[in-house]
Design a protein around this motif. Structure first.
Motif, PDB file in Angstrom:
ATOM      1  N   ASP A  68       0.828  -1.202   0.000  1.00 44.35           N
ATOM      2  CA  ASP A  68       0.000   0.000   0.000  1.00 44.35           C
ATOM      3  C   ASP A  68       0.869   1.261   0.000  1.00 44.35           C
ATOM      4  O   ASP A  68       0.355   2.374   0.081  1.00 44.35           O
ATOM      5  N   SER A  69       2.177   1.097  -0.061  1.00 46.45           N
ATOM      6  CA  SER A  69       3.083   2.226  -0.241  1.00 46.45           C
ATOM      7  C   SER A  69       4.224   1.741  -1.132  1.00 46.45           C
ATOM      8  O   SER A  69       4.339   0.551  -1.405  1.00 46.45           O
ATOM      9  N   THR A 107       9.682   3.407   0.361  1.00 45.66           N
ATOM     10  CA  THR A 107       9.121   4.115   1.514  1.00 45.66           C
ATOM     11  C   THR A 107       9.005   3.164   2.704  1.00 45.66           C
ATOM     12  O   THR A 107       9.355   3.505   3.835  1.00 45.66           O
ATOM     13  N   TRP A 108       8.536   1.969   2.429  1.00 41.42           N
ATOM     14  CA  TRP A 108       8.383   0.942   3.467  1.00 41.42           C
ATOM     15  C   TRP A 108       9.759   0.517   4.001  1.00 41.42           C
ATOM     16  O   TRP A 108       9.956   0.404   5.207  1.00 41.42           O
ATOM     17  N   ARG A 134      11.239   3.168   6.240  1.00 40.72           N
ATOM     18  CA  ARG A 134      10.638   3.166   7.584  1.00 40.72           C
ATOM     19  C   ARG A 134      11.309   2.097   8.458  1.00 40.72           C
ATOM     20  O   ARG A 134      11.622   2.340   9.616  1.00 40.72           O
ATOM     21  N   GLU A 168       3.881  15.207   1.573  1.00 40.45           N
ATOM     22  CA  GLU A 168       2.953  14.065   1.683  1.00 40.45           C
ATOM     23  C   GLU A 168       3.716  12.744   1.723  1.00 40.45           C
ATOM     24  O   GLU A 168       3.324  11.815   2.439  1.00 40.45           O
ATOM     25  N   GLU A 169       4.777  12.660   0.945  1.00 42.52           N
ATOM     26  CA  GLU A 169       5.577  11.430   0.954  1.00 42.52           C
ATOM     27  C   GLU A 169       6.283  11.263   2.307  1.00 42.52           C
ATOM     28  O   GLU A 169       6.400  10.146   2.814  1.00 42.52           O
ATOM     29  N   ALA A 221       5.163  12.410   5.169  1.00 44.15           N
ATOM     30  CA  ALA A 221       4.118  12.040   6.127  1.00 44.15           C
ATOM     31  C   ALA A 221       3.814  10.548   6.035  1.00 44.15           C
ATOM     32  O   ALA A 221       3.569   9.886   7.047  1.00 44.15           O
ATOM     33  N   ALA A 222       3.847  10.012   4.817  1.00 44.68           N
ATOM     34  CA  ALA A 222       3.577   8.578   4.636  1.00 44.68           C
ATOM     35  C   ALA A 222       4.744   7.734   5.133  1.00 44.68           C
ATOM     36  O   ALA A 222       4.550   6.644   5.662  1.00 44.68           O
ATOM     37  N   ALA A 223       5.952   8.241   4.976  1.00 41.21           N
ATOM     38  CA  ALA A 223       7.126   7.447   5.346  1.00 41.21           C
ATOM     39  C   ALA A 223       7.318   7.370   6.852  1.00 41.21           C
ATOM     40  O   ALA A 223       7.757   6.350   7.372  1.00 41.21           O
ATOM     41  N   PRO A 266       5.253   7.358   9.892  1.00 43.54           N
ATOM     42  CA  PRO A 266       4.221   8.216   9.323  1.00 43.54           C
ATOM     43  C   PRO A 266       3.730   9.222  10.367  1.00 43.54           C
ATOM     44  O   PRO A 266       3.790   8.950  11.570  1.00 43.54           O
ATOM     45  N   SER A 296       1.288  13.376  10.570  1.00 45.64           N
ATOM     46  CA  SER A 296       0.428  14.307   9.837  1.00 45.64           C
ATOM     47  C   SER A 296       1.288  15.315   9.066  1.00 45.64           C
ATOM     48  O   SER A 296       2.485  15.497   9.361  1.00 45.64           O
TER      49      SER A 296
END
Lengths: 219, 203
Positions: free
Chosen positions: B75-76, B80-81, B84, B167-168, B170-172, B174, B176
């Motif tokens: 889902d990413s 990015t995953w 993390r 936004e990237e 924030a997703a990484a 994660p 806000s």
């Protein structure tokens, strides 16, 4: 003193996260506010210096050894790990498990035997898709194999006694494997059901362990 | 450099390699290691500034990624995953070493120490040439990065080094978008403070 939204404006301006209209308004503010302009200039220089002096990618010392060490550790873990099955894999993924290797081999032998039987016309009812298993070879002597055939149900059930306990949450459904095809070019075996649908493709990994490449979804 | 990039012509996409990994194909994982080890090593090195430790922690990150791959839902972007996971590995290492928090720079953390002569040059003196001046600034930047908290290091590296959009990031992480901007602002302010003399002298 700046308020948080003003901080964010400076940040978004610096990082190119503003729309054209927002940028135009902020440029006007910069022109009217020398202190803000000085801070913006300093932050811009800092960002440029960070990008210059901190590369996003660096050569890994002993890069080949880096890769081989990871492969070695994965192989070690695979040897020691009890069970590791991808959640998204089909039910036939349990063929990969070491404790089921003999069963996997048996299944392949049965598939091969059935192919022979079918070709020779032995034990296959005329016009039907039923199959019989006349003999089974199980390399693991601790496992006892037997079969039950039902003409009415047009099904043959293979029973294996002596295996380790099956996980309670494992969803198992039946497939009637009727034949297998070996592709020498890609070193893979494809198993087909009675309707000639490919049920599973099995190959070997770098350590000659069976690997399920793909399987049809559970029905 | 965005987290997800289109594959080069003829290059197997990450998603296909991930699927093969999830089926147990270690050779596919080797391709992913080759593809991302340079970025993972750079990120780790920037955070701890020790070649040996960065090498080991990068290894650890890839091993943990392999273990976690069966639960990766795609889902990413894979990187990015992976990023993390790597950050968590480094963060845990830093926490164990107890070298974050008090803001004091630990000189033993860097293998590339500033030469004694360079440190002895009084602020305001002209460096012999531009190259030496740049090298000095690079070392000062590395030292300043090492003084930041892991959260501030992370946000600076994701934005300035990896070039991720808010936004990237924030997703990484994660977190806000507000947290991304707030952390980024204060991380930059801290760096400005730590490098103040460099910019004052250069002005």
């Amino acid at each position: 003193m700046k308020t948080p939204p003003e901080d964010h404006d400076l940040l978004r301006w610096l990082d190119g996260e503003m729309s054209a209209a927002e940028r135009e308004r902020f440029d006007a503010r910069l022109a009217a506010d020398p202190a803000l302009k000085a801070e913006a200039d300093m932050m811009q220089r800092l960002s440029a210096d960070l990008r210059t002096h901190l590369p996003a990618e660096m050569p890994v010392p002993y890069g080949d050894f880096f890769n081989s060490q990871i492969q070695r550790r994965l192989a070690q873990e695979e040897d020691q790990a009890p069970v590791r099955v991808p959640a998204s894999a089909g039910w036939l993924s349990w063929l990969r498990l070491q404790w089921l290797a003999p069963v996997g081999l048996a299944a392949v032998l049965i598939a091969a035997g059935l192919t022979t039987l079918k070709q020779g016309g032995i034990g296959i009812p005329e016009g039907g898709s039923d199959t019989y298993v006349h003999s089974i070879y199980v390399p693991n002597t601790a496992v006892h194999a037997s079969t039950y055939h039902s003409t009415d149900a047009k099904a043959t059930v293979l029973m294996l006694d002596g295996l380790e306990e099956m996980p309670a949450d494992r969803k198992i459904v039946g497939f009637n494997i009727t034949r297998g095809e070996v592709d020498q070019d890609v070193a893979a075996t494809t198993l087909f059901d009675a309707e000639d649908n490919a049920v599973a493709v099995i190959s070997k990994d770098a350590r000659s362990q069976p690997v399920l490449l793909t399987s049809s979804p559970a029905r | 450099m965005p987290a997800s990039t289109a594959p080069e012509p003829g290059e197997v996409p990450d998603i296909d390699l991930v699927k093969r990994c999830q089926a147990g194909d270690t050779r596919a994982f080797d391709v992913l290691v080759s593809r991302y080890k340079g970025r993972i090593y750079a990120m780790t090195y920037h955070m701890i500034q020790n070649e040996t430790e960065a090498w080991d922690l990068s290894q650890e990150a890839f091993i943990k990624a392999w273990r976690a791959l069966p639960s990766f839902k795609m889902d990413s972007a894979f990187y990015t995953w992976l990023y993390r996971i790597t950050h968590n590995v480094v963060y845990d290492w830093l926490r164990k070493k107890k070298i974050q928090g008090d803001g004091e720079f630990d000189d033993s953390r860097t293998e590339h120490r500033i030469a004694a002569g360079a440190e002895a040059v009084p602020h305001g003196d002209q460096a012999p040439d531009t190259a030496m001046k740049n090298a000095e600034l690079g070392k000062r930047i590395q030292q300043a990065i090492a003084k930041l908290s892991p959260e501030h290091q992370q946000i600076i590296l994701l934005r300035e080094v990896e070039g991720l959009a808010y936004e990237e990031i924030a997703a990484a992480i994660p977190c806000s978008l507000g947290t991304v901007m707030s952390r980024l602002f204060y991380a930059r302010k801290k760096l400005q403070e730590l490098l103040k003399d460099c910019y004052e002298n250069a002005a």
